[in-house]
Design a protein around this motif. Structure first.
Motif, PDB file in Angstrom:
ATOM      1  N   VAL A  60       3.043   8.996  -0.797  1.00 62.10           N
ATOM      2  CA  VAL A  60       1.806   9.258  -0.062  1.00 62.10           C
ATOM      3  C   VAL A  60       0.724   8.283  -0.523  1.00 62.10           C
ATOM      4  O   VAL A  60      -0.022   7.723   0.286  1.00 62.10           O
ATOM      5  CB  VAL A  60       1.342  10.721  -0.247  1.00 62.10           C
ATOM      6  N   GLY A  61       0.675   8.047  -1.853  1.00 66.60           N
ATOM      7  CA  GLY A  61      -0.324   7.127  -2.388  1.00 66.60           C
ATOM      8  C   GLY A  61      -0.156   5.704  -1.897  1.00 66.60           C
ATOM      9  O   GLY A  61      -1.080   4.891  -1.993  1.00 66.60           O
ATOM     10  N   MET A  62       1.018   5.404  -1.352  1.00 72.59           N
ATOM     11  CA  MET A  62       1.266   4.058  -0.817  1.00 72.59           C
ATOM     12  C   MET A  62       1.427   4.118   0.700  1.00 72.59           C
ATOM     13  O   MET A  62       2.118   3.298   1.292  1.00 72.59           O
ATOM     14  CB  MET A  62       2.505   3.447  -1.485  1.00 72.59           C
ATOM     15  N   ALA A  63       0.817   5.105   1.314  1.00 75.56           N
ATOM     16  CA  ALA A  63       0.835   5.276   2.768  1.00 75.56           C
ATOM     17  C   ALA A  63       2.238   5.481   3.312  1.00 75.56           C
ATOM     18  O   ALA A  63       2.495   5.233   4.494  1.00 75.56           O
ATOM     19  CB  ALA A  63       0.149   4.116   3.480  1.00 75.56           C
ATOM     20  N   GLY A  64       3.150   5.921   2.460  1.00 76.59           N
ATOM     21  CA  GLY A  64       4.505   6.197   2.923  1.00 76.59           C
ATOM     22  C   GLY A  64       5.520   5.138   2.542  1.00 76.59           C
ATOM     23  O   GLY A  64       6.719   5.304   2.765  1.00 76.59           O
ATOM     24  N   ALA A  65       5.072   4.047   1.946  1.00 76.09           N
ATOM     25  CA  ALA A  65       6.000   3.011   1.488  1.00 76.09           C
ATOM     26  C   ALA A  65       6.559   3.416   0.132  1.00 76.09           C
ATOM     27  O   ALA A  65       6.061   4.337  -0.516  1.00 76.09           O
ATOM     28  CB  ALA A  65       5.286   1.673   1.406  1.00 76.09           C
ATOM     29  N   VAL A  71      -3.567   4.536  12.375  1.00 82.02           N
ATOM     30  CA  VAL A  71      -3.629   3.725  11.153  1.00 82.02           C
ATOM     31  C   VAL A  71      -3.747   4.687   9.976  1.00 82.02           C
ATOM     32  O   VAL A  71      -4.307   5.773  10.103  1.00 82.02           O
ATOM     33  CB  VAL A  71      -4.839   2.757  11.169  1.00 82.02           C
ATOM     34  N   MET A  72      -3.180   4.241   8.870  1.00 82.57           N
ATOM     35  CA  MET A  72      -3.196   5.085   7.681  1.00 82.57           C
ATOM     36  C   MET A  72      -3.707   4.265   6.501  1.00 82.57           C
ATOM     37  O   MET A  72      -3.408   3.068   6.378  1.00 82.57           O
ATOM     38  CB  MET A  72      -1.783   5.559   7.326  1.00 82.57           C
ATOM     39  N   ALA A  73      -4.454   4.907   5.627  1.00 80.11           N
ATOM     40  CA  ALA A  73      -4.865   4.268   4.380  1.00 80.11           C
ATOM     41  C   ALA A  73      -4.756   5.318   3.292  1.00 80.11           C
ATOM     42  O   ALA A  73      -5.019   6.498   3.530  1.00 80.11           O
ATOM     43  CB  ALA A  73      -6.302   3.764   4.476  1.00 80.11           C
ATOM     44  N   SER A  74      -4.334   4.885   2.121  1.00 85.21           N
ATOM     45  CA  SER A  74      -4.084   5.882   1.087  1.00 85.21           C
ATOM     46  C   SER A  74      -4.420   5.345  -0.295  1.00 85.21           C
ATOM     47  O   SER A  74      -4.539   4.135  -0.516  1.00 85.21           O
ATOM     48  CB  SER A  74      -2.611   6.287   1.112  1.00 85.21           C
ATOM     49  N   ALA A  75      -4.569   6.273  -1.225  1.00 84.35           N
ATOM     50  CA  ALA A  75      -4.739   5.933  -2.633  1.00 84.35           C
ATOM     51  C   ALA A  75      -4.120   7.054  -3.443  1.00 84.35           C
ATOM     52  O   ALA A  75      -4.002   8.188  -2.957  1.00 84.35           O
ATOM     53  CB  ALA A  75      -6.218   5.793  -2.979  1.00 84.35           C
ATOM     54  N   GLY A  76      -3.700   6.729  -4.655  1.00 83.59           N
ATOM     55  CA  GLY A  76      -3.098   7.771  -5.470  1.00 83.59           C
ATOM     56  C   GLY A  76      -2.867   7.286  -6.886  1.00 83.59           C
ATOM     57  O   GLY A  76      -3.093   6.113  -7.209  1.00 83.59           O
ATOM     58  N   PHE A  77      -2.458   8.208  -7.711  1.00 85.68           N
ATOM     59  CA  PHE A  77      -2.158   7.827  -9.089  1.00 85.68           C
ATOM     60  C   PHE A  77      -1.113   8.761  -9.664  1.00 85.68           C
ATOM     61  O   PHE A  77      -0.893   9.868  -9.155  1.00 85.68           O
ATOM     62  CB  PHE A  77      -3.428   7.866  -9.952  1.00 85.68           C
ATOM     63  N   ASP A 117       0.349   2.444 -20.170  1.00 89.59           N
ATOM     64  CA  ASP A 117       1.559   3.251 -20.240  1.00 89.59           C
ATOM     65  C   ASP A 117       1.412   4.579 -19.514  1.00 89.59           C
ATOM     66  O   ASP A 117       2.367   5.114 -18.978  1.00 89.59           O
ATOM     67  CB  ASP A 117       1.911   3.532 -21.705  1.00 89.59           C
ATOM     68  N   ASN A 118       0.175   5.086 -19.496  1.00 86.83           N
ATOM     69  CA  ASN A 118      -0.017   6.450 -19.003  1.00 86.83           C
ATOM     70  C   ASN A 118      -0.393   6.540 -17.533  1.00 86.83           C
ATOM     71  O   ASN A 118      -0.218   7.578 -16.925  1.00 86.83           O
ATOM     72  CB  ASN A 118      -1.138   7.139 -19.788  1.00 86.83           C
ATOM     73  N   LEU A 119      -0.969   5.492 -17.020  1.00 87.50           N
ATOM     74  CA  LEU A 119      -1.575   5.637 -15.704  1.00 87.50           C
ATOM     75  C   LEU A 119      -1.084   4.570 -14.734  1.00 87.50           C
ATOM     76  O   LEU A 119      -1.103   3.381 -15.031  1.00 87.50           O
ATOM     77  CB  LEU A 119      -3.101   5.536 -15.815  1.00 87.50           C
ATOM     78  N   THR A 120      -0.660   5.022 -13.595  1.00 88.04           N
ATOM     79  CA  THR A 120      -0.285   4.110 -12.515  1.00 88.04           C
ATOM     80  C   THR A 120      -1.177   4.418 -11.315  1.00 88.04           C
ATOM     81  O   THR A 120      -1.370   5.588 -10.974  1.00 88.04           O
ATOM     82  CB  THR A 120       1.193   4.327 -12.121  1.00 88.04           C
ATOM     83  N   LEU A 121      -1.701   3.362 -10.727  1.00 88.50           N
ATOM     84  CA  LEU A 121      -2.562   3.532  -9.557  1.00 88.50           C
ATOM     85  C   LEU A 121      -1.858   2.979  -8.324  1.00 88.50           C
ATOM     86  O   LEU A 121      -1.069   2.040  -8.423  1.00 88.50           O
ATOM     87  CB  LEU A 121      -3.890   2.788  -9.759  1.00 88.50           C
ATOM     88  N   ARG A 122      -2.188   3.575  -7.176  1.00 91.91           N
ATOM     89  CA  ARG A 122      -1.517   3.127  -5.946  1.00 91.91           C
ATOM     90  C   ARG A 122      -2.497   3.073  -4.787  1.00 91.91           C
ATOM     91  O   ARG A 122      -3.479   3.827  -4.745  1.00 91.91           O
ATOM     92  CB  ARG A 122      -0.398   4.100  -5.550  1.00 91.91           C
ATOM     93  N   ALA A 123      -2.163   2.226  -3.844  1.00 94.82           N
ATOM     94  CA  ALA A 123      -2.903   2.181  -2.596  1.00 94.82           C
ATOM     95  C   ALA A 123      -1.966   1.666  -1.522  1.00 94.82           C
ATOM     96  O   ALA A 123      -0.991   0.957  -1.817  1.00 94.82           O
ATOM     97  CB  ALA A 123      -4.129   1.297  -2.697  1.00 94.82           C
ATOM     98  N   GLY A 124      -2.238   2.020  -0.301  1.00 95.57           N
ATOM     99  CA  GLY A 124      -1.360   1.549   0.776  1.00 95.57           C
ATOM    100  C   GLY A 124      -2.026   1.650   2.130  1.00 95.57           C
ATOM    101  O   GLY A 124      -3.054   2.316   2.296  1.00 95.57           O
ATOM    102  N   ILE A 125      -1.429   0.939   3.066  1.00 94.37           N
ATOM    103  CA  ILE A 125      -1.877   1.046   4.452  1.00 94.37           C
ATOM    104  C   ILE A 125      -0.644   1.111   5.350  1.00 94.37           C
ATOM    105  O   ILE A 125       0.444   0.657   4.964  1.00 94.37           O
ATOM    106  CB  ILE A 125      -2.766  -0.146   4.891  1.00 94.37           C
ATOM    107  N   GLY A 126      -0.817   1.662   6.522  1.00 97.98           N
ATOM    108  CA  GLY A 126       0.318   1.763   7.433  1.00 97.98           C
ATOM    109  C   GLY A 126      -0.145   1.861   8.877  1.00 97.98           C
ATOM    110  O   GLY A 126      -1.325   2.081   9.159  1.00 97.98           O
TER     111      GLY A 126
END
Lengths: 406, 432
Positions: A31-36, A350-356, A320-329
């Protein structure tokens, strides 16, 4: 005199299992990568996204997640000043994925319980499309046991069996006037089941490029003996007997191709393309157990096209502890203009997302994501009802999941 | 660790920003209304008969008045400079006005009706509660083009009488009453009763009853023309409507020859199979092209009349001309309606007025029906949604669709963008 036979025409009820209802929230990482990310992530949720990748998991894990899907549609009838909004409703799709099997082995088993289709729209009983729809709530719960095998160190293959439980609950106004001046109403609710399968392969190239191919079959859900209740004036009760109905809802097959590659030591890029076989959704037929001159079995044309979506996302390991994500679709709608209706006021989106993901400990991960989908404004005239106007929809879906690994 | 916390803050910031930007409902471009060119909607008045007044279910009552098509139009005109629009509403205590029909039950699919007799608005027998404040809806049930010029009609028509101050009753004509109101815009829908009064009487002019006169084309042309000339004397604009075919309304299409024949055959065990009617060329068997009125008293069939038994069932005792419009009369009435409509359209063209073609619209409702936002609208009695229980006047949803027909005509003629009425808010016939 006035020997009249009453014959009221009850327009056919509608249901959706369309793009509008498909918000993929099975893994909050995706979801954080817009479904990718089907090729990138190798974890419990691979049961859904890439069964071939499952065998590549080292240990085992269980992930529990949920989203709060907020589906907000607005409608303005052609040549009218009034804008009608759906009521604020939160649909909580959930997912549970668990894996079993020896560590670092050539095989892995898993089970997923998730809701790939679902939605809730409530236009109310006071809007120009009330004779098409008042409210609709639906959910398809898939239960999917899965097996996955490593053929080589780089090549995994997997597949699962899908058992679907579908729940639907909808209401619409009927154009007969009660003594108090309000309209009658039809309420239809039921559950059904269906079966299908999924298959997938996952391949790691030497330079850390990963490829994922997966196929999910269509699942034809048969609703049996659903309840059809009619609120009509007492004098018309015999014409609208409370009865049961059968219906078939084809949930489409999809074919997904995913790729991921590292852009740097900390950054991965993933892209997914999905082809969805919506053209199986040709019509929606309702078969009532009791028919009367006004309550006939109905057939409503849907004539969906196939749909396609493309998604790309970035996965950034900050430390090491944190991964961030973003995406569009971008998603191409399967719904043709004349068949756009209040349950699926769909259009390209259109979709835009962010997550961690935050590693709470060696055992526990917390993942959260937020995706906004904007369904573009669409001005249509519905072929069946003649309802003409402009729809626009925003979908907000924040979600959270917790993973325990061992 | 510190850094990642900050990063989370940034992300949360982005998320909350996007939530506020897009939060809740999506935005759709709003409708830009416009009064267009030439038309000034600041003082709209509605001139017409029962349809303009909001008469329905065989009576004039508050709920019908409130949804009269001119009132719905006036509401929509507010966004393009329309002013106040007062109507001679009955009070809440006297909301049932003249009384009206309601559906009591459906017995074997047959409607059983009853008259509403509570909360009526009679100040004395045959006289309704007065309403003499300034109004803009001048609809008077029963008003005709010919009688609009007859002052005495104010004393005969209870709906006109209630609008007149005591001193003007019987002294002021409808024409004089409505043409002195300093209007800027008008709707004008008269002429229906100049044919309907005759048609409802079985295409029979009852001697001494001017409401059954079949207005001649010459009279109509002169009087209609004079009315419109006066209303446009200061270059005011307006919308006129054509006169519907009498065969478009359920009052004439519900009791059919086939239904009567079937009823007679069943109740006489097959002894009688035909209906006999009186026509200008003598008595004959009724065919599918002959029309009966909804008010036709079926219980008189077969009874003795003037000492002869078998009323309507034998050629020696045919139905009185009053109860049937035979096919020659149907053609005669249709021809008159067409002639009137030609006059109306020509005049509108000359005066640059919009034309709401109710004739074409109701014919479409009758022949193909209309699908409106999932509701089927047709001319079938009761369940067709368009016509109220009297089979002549419109239901609330019928009024809403009629308002939209007028608005379409106004928009087309004056390049205006008057918003449309959401007709799904309005009901059809109420069922018990």
């Amino acid at each position: 005199m006035k020997k009249l036979l009453l014959s009221l025409l009850l327009a056919s009820p509608t249901l959706l299992f369309a793009q509008g209802s498909q918000v993929n929230t099975q893994s909050q990482k995706a979801v954080g990568m817009a479904g990718a990310g089907s090729a990138l992530f190798i974890d419990e949720a691979s049961i859904f996204y890439s069964p071939g990748a499952l065998a590549k998991m080292e240990g085992n894990g269980i992930a529990i997640g949920a989203s709060a899907v907020m589906y907000r549609s607005a409608f303005r009838e052609y040549n009218s000043t009034e804008i009608h909004n759906t009521k604020f409703k939160i649909t909580p799709p959930f997912s549970v994925f668990a894996t079993f099997g020896p560590k670092n082995s050539w095989w892995k088993a898993g089970i997923g319980v998730y809701t790939p289709f679902g939605g809730s729209v409530d236009w109310g009983t006071d809007w120009p499309g009330k004779y098409e729809l008042n409210h609709l709530q639906m959910r398809a719960i898939y239960i999917q046991p899965t097996l996955s095998f490593k053929i080589t160190e780089n090549f995994g293959i997997g597949g699962g069996f899908v058992y679907n439980v579908g729940l639907v609950d909808l209401s619409r106004s009927i154009p007969v006037t009660m003594a108090d001046g309000s309209s009658g109403q039809a309420n239809l609710s039921g559950t059904g089941t269906g079966m299908g399968y999924n298959l997938g392969v996952h391949y790691h190239l030497e330079d850390n490029v990963s490829l994922s191919l997966s196929y999910r079959s269509k699942v034809v859900t048969k609703l049996k003996d659903g309840d059809a209740d009619f609120s009509v004036p007492p004098s018309l009760a015999a014409s609208f007997p409370n009865t049961t109905f059968n219906a078939e809802l084809p949930l489409p097959a999809s074919f997904n191709f995913g790729i991921s590659f590292p852009a740097s030591s900390k950054v991965d890029i993933a892209a997914d393309a999905t082809f969805i076989g919506y053209d199986i959704y040709k019509s929606l037929d309702f078969d009532y157990a009791d028919n009367t001159p006004v309550l006939q079995d109905t057939r409503q044309e849907k004539k969906y096209d196939n749909a396609f979506s493309g998604k790309v996302g970035v996965n950034y390991k900050t430390c090491d502890n944190l991964t961030l994500r973003a995406g569009i679709g971008y998603v191409y709608t399967p719904v043709r203009g004349p068949y756009v209706s209040p349950e699926t006021p769909d259009n390209n989106r259109v979709m835009a997302s962010a997550g961690f993901t935050y590693l709470l400990s060696d055992k526990w991960d917390l993942t959260a994501a937020y995706v906004l989908q904007q369904v573009q404004a669409r001005t249509v005239t519905n072929k069946a009802s003649g309802l003409s106007g402009t729809y626009k929809t925003n979908i907000h879906a924040p979600g959270i999941s917790l993973t325990y690994k061992w | 660790m510190k850094r990642s916390k900050n990063t989370i803050k940034v992300y949360l910031g982005i998320i909350s920003l996007s939530l506020t930007t897009y939060s809740c409902a999506p935005e759709i471009d709003s409708f830009e209304s416009s009064s267009g060119t030439n038309a000034d909607f600041s003082k709209y008045i509605a001139i017409g008969n029962s349809l303009t007044a909001g008469f329905a279910d065989g009576g004039l009552y508050l709920e019908g008045q409130q949804v009269a098509f001119p009132n719905l139009i006036a509401e929509q005109l507010k966004s393009v400079g329309g002013g106040n629009f007062n109507s001679p509403f009955f009070s809440e205590e006297q909301r049932n006005g003249s009384g009206y029909l309601q559906l009591k039950s459906l017995t074997d699919g047959q409607p059983v009706m009853e008259q509403v007799t509570s909360n009526l608005a009679y100040r004395e027998a045959g006289k309704l509660t007065r309403y003499t404040s300034e109004i803009q809806n001048y609809g008077v049930p029963g008003m005709r083009v010919d009688l609009a010029y007859v002052p005495l009609f104010g004393a005969l028509n209870i709906y006109f009488e209630r609008l007149l101050p005591e001193a003007e009753v019987g002294a002021k004509s409808y024409f004089d009453f409505v043409t002195t109101r300093n209007h800027s815009f008008f709707s004008f829908w008269l002429g229906n009763n100049d044919v309907l009064g005759y048609a409802m009487n079985g295409a029979y002019e009852t001697p001494g009853d001017p409401t059954t006169t079949f207005t001649s084309v010459t009279d109509f042309t002169n009087r209609y023309g004079n009315f419109i000339n006066t209303l446009t004397s200061n270059q005011q604009k307006g919308v006129v409507a054509t006169i519907p075919d009498v065969t478009a309304i359920p009052f004439f299409t519900t009791v059919t020859t086939a239904r009567l024949k079937a009823g007679v055959e069943a109740s006489s065990n097959g002894v009688y199979k035909e209906i006999y009617i009186s026509t200008a060329s003598g008595p004959r068997v009724a065919t599918a092209e002959d029309l009966f009125t909804l008010s036709f008293p079926t219980d008189t069939l077969g009874k003795a009349s003037s000492g002869i038994p078998g009323y309507g069932l034998i050629i020696q005792n045919p139905l009185h001309d009053r109860f049937v419009i035979d096919k020659d009369e149907v053609a005669e009435i249709a021809g008159r309606v067409n002639a009137f409509n030609t006059v109306i359209k020509q005049l509108a063209e000359n005066k640059q007025l919009a034309v709401a073609d109710a004739h074409a619209y109701l014919n479409k409702v009758k022949t193909t029906g209309i699908s409106y936002n999932g509701i089927n609208i047709n001319a079938t009695f009761i369940q067709g949604n368009a016509f109220s229980l009297d089979g002549i006047h419109l239901t609330p949803i019928g009024n809403a669709l009629m308002a939209n027909l007028f608005i379409d005509a106004i928009n087309a003629k004056y390049n205006a963008r008057v918003p449309k009425v959401d007709a799904t808010k309005y009901r059809g016939v109420k069922y018990p």
